[in-house]
Write a protein that holds these residues in place. Structure first.
Motif, mmCIF file in Angstrom:
data_model
loop_
_atom_site.group_PDB
_atom_site.id
_atom_site.type_symbol
_atom_site.label_atom_id
_atom_site.label_comp_id
_atom_site.label_asym_id
_atom_site.label_seq_id
_atom_site.Cartn_x
_atom_site.Cartn_y
_atom_site.Cartn_z
ATOM 1 N N MET A 127 47.739 47.580 37.637
ATOM 2 C CA MET A 127 48.225 46.288 38.754
ATOM 3 C C MET A 127 47.452 47.379 39.759
ATOM 4 O O MET A 127 46.986 47.807 40.175
ATOM 5 N N THR A 133 44.975 37.232 49.822
ATOM 6 C CA THR A 133 44.368 36.746 48.802
ATOM 7 C C THR A 133 42.990 36.769 47.856
ATOM 8 O O THR A 133 42.793 36.659 47.252
ATOM 9 N N ALA A 136 41.474 38.023 44.901
ATOM 10 C CA ALA A 136 41.968 37.920 43.900
ATOM 11 C C ALA A 136 40.760 38.148 42.835
ATOM 12 O O ALA A 136 41.157 38.972 41.346
ATOM 13 N N GLU A 137 39.916 37.536 43.780
ATOM 14 C CA GLU A 137 39.009 36.913 42.606
ATOM 15 C C GLU A 137 37.996 38.181 41.650
ATOM 16 O O GLU A 137 38.543 38.293 40.152
ATOM 17 N N VAL A 139 39.532 41.520 41.626
ATOM 18 C CA VAL A 139 40.231 42.124 40.924
ATOM 19 C C VAL A 139 40.578 41.087 38.983
ATOM 20 O O VAL A 139 40.304 42.762 38.205
ATOM 21 N N ARG A 140 40.805 39.805 39.591
ATOM 22 C CA ARG A 140 41.313 39.293 37.525
ATOM 23 C C ARG A 140 39.435 39.671 37.185
ATOM 24 O O ARG A 140 39.765 39.326 35.617
ATOM 25 N N ALA A 141 38.475 39.318 37.857
ATOM 26 C CA ALA A 141 37.525 39.594 37.020
ATOM 27 C C ALA A 141 37.057 40.964 36.374
ATOM 28 O O ALA A 141 36.144 40.459 34.626
ATOM 29 N N GLY A 143 39.314 42.123 34.810
ATOM 30 C CA GLY A 143 40.759 41.934 34.054
ATOM 31 C C GLY A 143 41.712 43.638 33.851
ATOM 32 O O GLY A 143 43.012 43.151 33.235
ATOM 33 N N VAL A 144 41.525 43.481 34.977
ATOM 34 C CA VAL A 144 43.252 43.744 36.361
ATOM 35 C C VAL A 144 44.412 42.843 36.304
ATOM 36 O O VAL A 144 43.941 41.558 37.395
ATOM 37 N N PRO A 145 45.261 43.090 35.957
ATOM 38 C CA PRO A 145 46.794 42.059 36.804
ATOM 39 C C PRO A 145 46.939 42.273 38.083
ATOM 40 O O PRO A 145 46.863 43.961 38.959
ATOM 41 N N PHE A 146 46.325 41.381 39.282
ATOM 42 C CA PHE A 146 46.482 41.306 40.906
ATOM 43 C C PHE A 146 47.787 40.832 41.433
ATOM 44 O O PHE A 146 48.174 38.979 40.557
ATOM 45 N N HIS A 148 50.085 39.507 44.461
ATOM 46 C CA HIS A 148 49.932 38.986 45.961
ATOM 47 C C HIS A 148 51.368 39.532 46.526
ATOM 48 O O HIS A 148 52.754 38.044 46.133
#
Length: 292
Positions: A127, A133, A136-137, A139-141, A143-146, A148
């Motif tokens: 994580m 935030t 956020a984009e 990190v999630r790109a 494949g890691v859970p983000f 807030h």
């Protein structure tokens, strides 16, 4: 998505520390031999051969390590504990789980994620937690859970810290503060139960508070640096893992200093994370022995 994590199946890392005395190296190597291990690397340090402290890091290969690990640990207990030594034995085939806490400044966060994606860090990242935030984009790109978790206004951060603890507890082996711009309470540090690594924007101590690069410019500094250290109850005074500097001149603006400083911060933090993940850092009081 990360590439393959650079783990070492059937390899163990043994960390030993305690009072120095003759015969320790022989006892440890014979113990590994008894367990059918083959030593791959060995680093050691003694603060004083006459009554000092002994530190050793040994990496060894042992086929079917998982099945033999309990027997090796029992031999370690019988051999080393009576000598006053403390020890840890870790299976290097299992990566450490690293959580990252971040704020709006993302240079250290994105550098760690980039190295993770390239398979340069022997970690998994369950994580990223941020009080903003903005990342956020990105990190999630990967494949890691983000997650807030906004910071509370005022000095009482207990509610936000409790939410972060609920995410971390039982899911991570260490935490990295990648320019997380919140002071963690003593209660948080006690309850998190794992090492916490921070990156500071200077050689410590120097230019505390807001606008450190503006203050550095006003003082006409010729070197700027960064320090990575373990977080303790004493703010920015925990055991230091790594430091580095960059040379600057009178012609550099505050923005130039900030840019140079960000480069140093990325490099220093990534080395500290790598060495911690590889069990190359031994904490001893308020300082460290680093077998880099």
């Amino acid at each position: 998505m990360s590439s393959q994590i650079p783990t070492q199946p059937d390899h163990a890392c043994l960390i030993v520390q305690g009072p120095d005395r003759p015969g320790l190296v022989a006892a440890i190597t014979k113990l590994i031999e008894r367990g059918s291990g083959n030593i791959v690397s060995l680093d050691q340090f003694s603060s004083d051969p006459s009554g000092g402290d002994f530190f050793q890091r040994v990496v060894f290969h042992r086929p079917e390590l998982a099945a033999a690990k309990l027997d090796i640990e029992a031999d370690l207990e019988r051999t080393l504990t009576p000598l006053g030594m403390t020890w840890t034995l870790r299976d290097m085939g299992t990566p450490k789980r690293m959580a990252i806490l971040a704020s709006q400044s993302d240079h250290c966060l994105l550098d760690l994620l980039w190295r993770y994606r390239r398979g340069e860090l022997p970690v998994s990242i369950p994580m990223v937690v941020s009080n903003h935030t903005t990342s956020a984009e990105d990190v999630r790109a990967l494949g890691v859970p983000f997650f807030h978790v906004p910071s509370q206004a005022g000095p009482d951060k207990s509610a936000s810290e409790a939410e972060i603890l609920s995410l971390l507890r039982g899911n991570v082996d260490f935490v990295v503060l990648a320019r997380y711009m919140q002071v963690l309470s003593n209660d948080f540090l006690e309850k998190v139960g794992v090492p916490v690594i921070n990156i500071h924007h200077s050689f410590l101590p120097a230019f505390i508070g807001a606008n450190p690069y503006k203050k550095a410019k006003e003082r006409g500094v010729k070197l700027i640096g960064a320090t990575s250290h373990y977080v303790t109850e004493d703010l920015d005074e925990g055991p230091i893992i790594e430091q580095d500097v960059a040379r600057v001149t009178h012609a550099d603006s505050a923005a130039d200093l900030r840019r140079h400083g960000a480069d140093v911060e990325r490099a220093v933090l990534s080395r500290a994370v790598l060495w911690h993940a590889q069990d190359r850092v031994i904490r001893h009081g308020n300082h460290t022995i680093v077998f880099a």
